[in-house]
Design a protein around this motif. Structure first.
Motif: not given
Ligand SMILES: *Cc1c(COP(=O)(O)O)cnc(C)c1O
Length: 299
Positions: A42-67
């Protein structure tokens, strides 16, 4: 994004068999409950989201997803809102402890029908968040190049040059990161990465790593025990013994299978006694704390 380096320790676990030089890299200690490798990814995604001035992280997963849980926690810790499309429209935020935790971290849980989840991820994101400039999309399982980049740090943190690195592998994102880092660092030229497939997708994982043409590294199949999150009594007994011998928690879904592969390779003689082996503990404790898993060891 604050992912501190993790410690590398000697590992004494008689249940693995005879091997003098075996070490464990404690990425499980990066966070108390969230998979170490999910933080790294997640590290570089957070940096990239910050750089792009994003406020909301959206992702996908199964009901038992560590991610999913990792994204929810990382978002909360870094001032983002979060949302996750969850596979299966029968699920809710209360359905299990993964979803409950994600929800507790403030994540919006959006259950979707399985076929829609499988085939229409892009469309789902567009439908729900397309109009929101502040939304940043992260792939299912935290797969992808930016995620692998975060994993590369692991190699630079090693206090020695192992002959072998073993780790649990699912999307091959961790494997790609390790292999790329090794390729860039001549000191590790002879190190072989043994990526243990924890589900029946070794071929797919091989395709994702093929361009790294890494010497004697391999995606290994044959340790899935029937598939993702499938176990058998032998594996469960091994996991129990390892935990009791070391005081280190592992789970039967990811790390248990990778350690099982080490045991089998020692038994078969494929891993010579003179070799130095590093086991990368990728975390994943939440999987252990499900009723189904803990119920196995009822007294
Ligand atoms: C997700 C996960 C993995 C697999 O990582 P990939 O990068 O998808 O191969 C391994 N171990 C644990 C504990 C995980 O949660």
């Amino acid at each position: 994004m604050n992912t501190q380096a993790s410690e590398t320790q000697p590992l004494r676990a008689p249940c693995l068999g005879r091997l003098e030089n075996i070490y464990i890299k404690r990425d499980d200690l990066i966070h108390p409950i969230i998979s170490g490798n999910k933080w790294r990814k997640l590290k570089f995604h957070l940096l990239e989201a910050e750089r792009l001035n994003k406020k909301l992280l959206v992702t996908f997963g199964g009901g038992y997803s560590n991610h999913m849980v990792a994204t929810a926690c990382a978002a909360a810790a870094h001032g983002f809102k979060s949302a996750c499309f969850v596979r299966g429209d029968e699920l809710q935020a209360e359905s299990n402890h993964f979803l409950q935790l994600a929800h507790l971290y403030g994540m919006q849980i959006i259950p979707v029908e399985r076929s829609k989840y499988r085939d229409f991820k892009k469309e789902l994101f567009e439908e729900y968040f397309g109009h929101k400039k502040e939304a940043y999309c992260i792939d299912e399982g935290g797969a992808g190049d930016l995620s692998s980049l975060g994993v590369e740090d692991i190699i630079g943190e090693l206090p020695m040059v192992p002959d072998y690195i073993y780790h649990a592998s699912a999307t091959a994102t961790t494997a790609v990161g390790l292999l790329s880092a090794i390729q860039k660092n001549p000191k590790f030229n002879a190190t072989s990465v043994q990526s243990i497939a924890v589900l029946k997708n070794a071929e797919e994982q091989q395709l994702k790593t093929a361009h790294l043409g890494a010497g004697n590294s391999q995606i290994r199949e044959g340790f899935e025990m029937g598939g993702y999150a499938k176990t058998n009594n032998e594996l469960m007994e091994f996991v129990r013994t390892f935990i009791a011998e070391t005081g280190i928690l592992i789970d039967p879904i990811y790390t248990g299978k990778a350690l099982w592969a080490i045991k089998k390779d020692i038994e078969s003689g494929q891993l010579g006694e003179d070799k130095t082996v590093l086991f990368l503990h990728t975390g994943g404790m939440l999987g252990l704390f499900s009723k189904k898993m803990l119920g196995h060891w009822k007294p």
